[in-house]
Design an enzyme around this catalytic site. Structure first.
Site, PDB file in Angstrom:
ATOM      1  N   GLY A  31       0.811  -1.219   0.000  1.00  0.00           N
ATOM      2  CA  GLY A  31       0.000   0.000   0.000  1.00  0.00           C
ATOM      3  C   GLY A  31       0.838   1.261   0.000  1.00  0.00           C
ATOM      4  O   GLY A  31       0.505   2.246   0.654  1.00  0.00           O
ATOM      5  N   ASN A  88       1.447   3.352  -2.451  1.00  0.00           N
ATOM      6  CA  ASN A  88       1.154   4.363  -3.474  1.00  0.00           C
ATOM      7  C   ASN A  88       0.315   5.529  -2.971  1.00  0.00           C
ATOM      8  O   ASN A  88       0.052   6.472  -3.707  1.00  0.00           O
ATOM      9  CB  ASN A  88       0.466   3.711  -4.678  1.00  0.00           C
ATOM     10  CG  ASN A  88      -0.814   2.991  -4.299  1.00  0.00           C
ATOM     11  OD1 ASN A  88      -1.147   2.876  -3.118  1.00  0.00           O
ATOM     12  ND2 ASN A  88      -1.533   2.502  -5.299  1.00  0.00           N
ATOM     13  N   ILE A 101      -0.180   7.048   4.240  1.00  0.00           N
ATOM     14  CA  ILE A 101       0.974   6.825   5.112  1.00  0.00           C
ATOM     15  C   ILE A 101       2.026   5.977   4.402  1.00  0.00           C
ATOM     16  O   ILE A 101       3.233   6.208   4.549  1.00  0.00           O
ATOM     17  CB  ILE A 101       0.524   6.157   6.424  1.00  0.00           C
ATOM     18  CG1 ILE A 101      -0.432   7.080   7.189  1.00  0.00           C
ATOM     19  CG2 ILE A 101       1.724   5.812   7.305  1.00  0.00           C
ATOM     20  CD1 ILE A 101      -1.107   6.436   8.381  1.00  0.00           C
ATOM     21  N   GLY A 102       1.581   4.986   3.631  1.00  0.00           N
ATOM     22  CA  GLY A 102       2.521   4.139   2.910  1.00  0.00           C
ATOM     23  C   GLY A 102       3.365   4.929   1.925  1.00  0.00           C
ATOM     24  O   GLY A 102       4.571   4.682   1.782  1.00  0.00           O
ATOM     25  N   SER A 158      -3.406  -0.377  14.959  1.00  0.00           N
ATOM     26  CA  SER A 158      -4.126   0.831  15.350  1.00  0.00           C
ATOM     27  C   SER A 158      -4.521   0.705  16.814  1.00  0.00           C
ATOM     28  O   SER A 158      -4.647  -0.407  17.347  1.00  0.00           O
ATOM     29  CB  SER A 158      -5.379   1.016  14.491  1.00  0.00           C
ATOM     30  OG  SER A 158      -6.230   2.005  15.030  1.00  0.00           O
ATOM     31  N   TYR A 184     -12.885  -3.870  11.487  1.00  0.00           N
ATOM     32  CA  TYR A 184     -11.608  -3.141  11.493  1.00  0.00           C
ATOM     33  C   TYR A 184     -10.877  -3.348  12.816  1.00  0.00           C
ATOM     34  O   TYR A 184      -9.672  -3.637  12.844  1.00  0.00           O
ATOM     35  CB  TYR A 184     -11.866  -1.654  11.247  1.00  0.00           C
ATOM     36  CG  TYR A 184     -10.624  -0.804  11.249  1.00  0.00           C
ATOM     37  CD1 TYR A 184      -9.765  -0.801  10.146  1.00  0.00           C
ATOM     38  CD2 TYR A 184     -10.310   0.013  12.333  1.00  0.00           C
ATOM     39  CE1 TYR A 184      -8.628  -0.018  10.140  1.00  0.00           C
ATOM     40  CE2 TYR A 184      -9.176   0.797  12.331  1.00  0.00           C
ATOM     41  CZ  TYR A 184      -8.331   0.781  11.233  1.00  0.00           C
ATOM     42  OH  TYR A 184      -7.198   1.557  11.229  1.00  0.00           O
TER      43      TYR A 184
END
EC number: 1.1.1.-
Length: 406
Positions: free
Chosen positions: A128, A130, A133-134, A257, A288
């Site tokens: 991830g 792109n 945070i990545g 998280s 989540y």
């Protein structure tokens, strides 16, 4: 520790002190006023060591007249008795977590954490990478010389992200490349692993950054609830399949998280329907929370299993409601994230803890820790349950074996 005047840098030596290096690379601190010396930094109380070859163009020789070693810059003919590698001395790592001091906080940025680091020759694989945070994690590492594998689903958005990095730092273009990875497909994970093993011999930083949030109920092509597979199961499979590319210098960083504290997974008799619930028992927020708990459980168990190999595994919380693409799936969360944006971390600040876990020298030899704001803290009681860690591991292995066989 003596009382010293304030300074902008805690690594800056106080007046009257200087650094010297011994023949074995240990840094010694000399007080010219008091005519004393010590092995620890007068401000931080930590010891340092120099490593590696001399910088290009420098050579070391013995001065017969002065009866001491000297250093010569062959280009400028500068001569000095100060080892030029002192500028790049690093703190000796500690295996006692109580001795790790906090150098950064919630306001620190990824580039501040990397200040002074040279990552040429290192390879990072970031899922991830792109966007969000990545992307900031990849961008910051690339700016410091690291080679980046962008493990992403969408080629066009990834190539656009690489182009933005190249516009800031043209030399970084050759160090960044796209590799197709769709975490909603175990078949895609296997193809990705085959591609990486053919092109890479070692991975220094594996950063499991990708995740989804607030999805309506959907299933992957493997028949599992999407949040669970994308955020945990495919990352679990990816990590184990890449095992031969890891060694004692590798850091594995799992983005979780603080939401993991609100998960509701049972400590006993964990089953597939708890992790991948049917539509009538699905709530996106709980899905989540549970996926983020799985991240911490996985990191803790992996740290235990690979401890003897010297591989460091960390999990972390990047920040609360950071303005990224994570909230893109539901208008209410997009609105909420927009409202709180002035009061939350920037993407650079949110990437700081990932960067710290991947590169901080003081974390060498440590593993299984959970971080928030670039410092370790206690994860939830549920995440520290060894029984739940082992149940999740076995269930994940069983699911993958079953699905891959099919």
């Amino acid at each position: 520790m003596i009382s010293l005047p304030d300074t902008d840098s805690e690594d800056e030596l106080p007046p009257g002190w200087e650094e010297r290096a011994t023949d074995d690379g240990t840094v010694c601190y000399v007080n010219q006023q008091g005519k004393t010396s010590q092995w620890t930094h007068p401000r931080t109380g930590r010891s340092k060591r120099i490593t590696g070859e001399l910088p290009l163009g420098w050579e070391k020789y013995y001065d017969e007249q002065g009866k001491r070693f000297m250093f010569l810059n062959k280009e400028t003919q500068q001569r000095t008795n100060v080892d030029p590698r002192l500028a790049f001395a690093v703190e000796e790592p500690t295996q006692n977590v109580a001795q790790v001091r906090q150098r950064f906080d919630s306001c620190s940025t990824a580039l501040q954490v990397l200040h002074g680091k040279d990552l040429h020759g290192r390879t990072a694989l970031i899922t991830g990478a792109n966007c969000g945070i990545g992307y900031e994690t990849a961008r910051s590492l690339a700016h410091h010389g690291c080679e980046i594998i962008f493990a992403c689903r969408n080629r066009s958005t990834t190539e656009a992200a690489i182009e933005r990095i190249a516009q800031e730092r043209p030399a970084a273009r050759a160090r960044c490349r796209f590799a197709a990875l769709d975490l909603s497909s175990l078949r895609s994970v296997q193809r990705f692993v085959e591609e990486i093993k053919q092109s890479v011999s070692h991975i220094d930083y594996l950063i499991l950054n990708a995740g989804v949030f607030a999805l309506p109920y959907t299933k992957t092509e493997d028949g599992l609830e999407t949040t669970f597979q994308v955020s945990h199961l495919s990352h679990f499979h990816l990590t184990l399949q890449l095992e031969t590319l890891f060694d004692y210098k590798t850091r594995i960083v799992v983005l979780s998280s603080e939401s993991h504290r609100f998960a509701n997974l049972p400590v006993e008799n964990l089953a597939v329907h708890h992790l991948s619930p049917p539509p009538e028992k699905y709530w996106s927020m709980m899905a989540y929370n549970n996926a983020k708990l799985c991240n911490v459980l996985f990191a803790q168990e992996l740290a235990q299993r690979w401890k003897q190999r010297g591989i460091s595994v960390f999990s972390l919380h990047p920040g609360n409601m950071v303005s990224s693409d994570l909230s893109r799936n539901y208008w209410f969360y997009r609105l909420l994230f927009a409202i709180v944006r002035p009061f939350t971390k920037s993407l650079q600040q949110a990437a700081a803890t990932s960067i710290y876990c991947a590169t901080a020298n003081e974390l060498t030899g440590l593993s299984g820790l959970y971080f928030n704001n670039c410092f370790f803290c206690e994860p939830s009681k549920l995440s520290k349950s060894a029984a739940l860690q082992q149940q999740l591991w076995k269930l994940s292995e069983h699911l993958i074996a079953e699905l891959v066989e099919e």
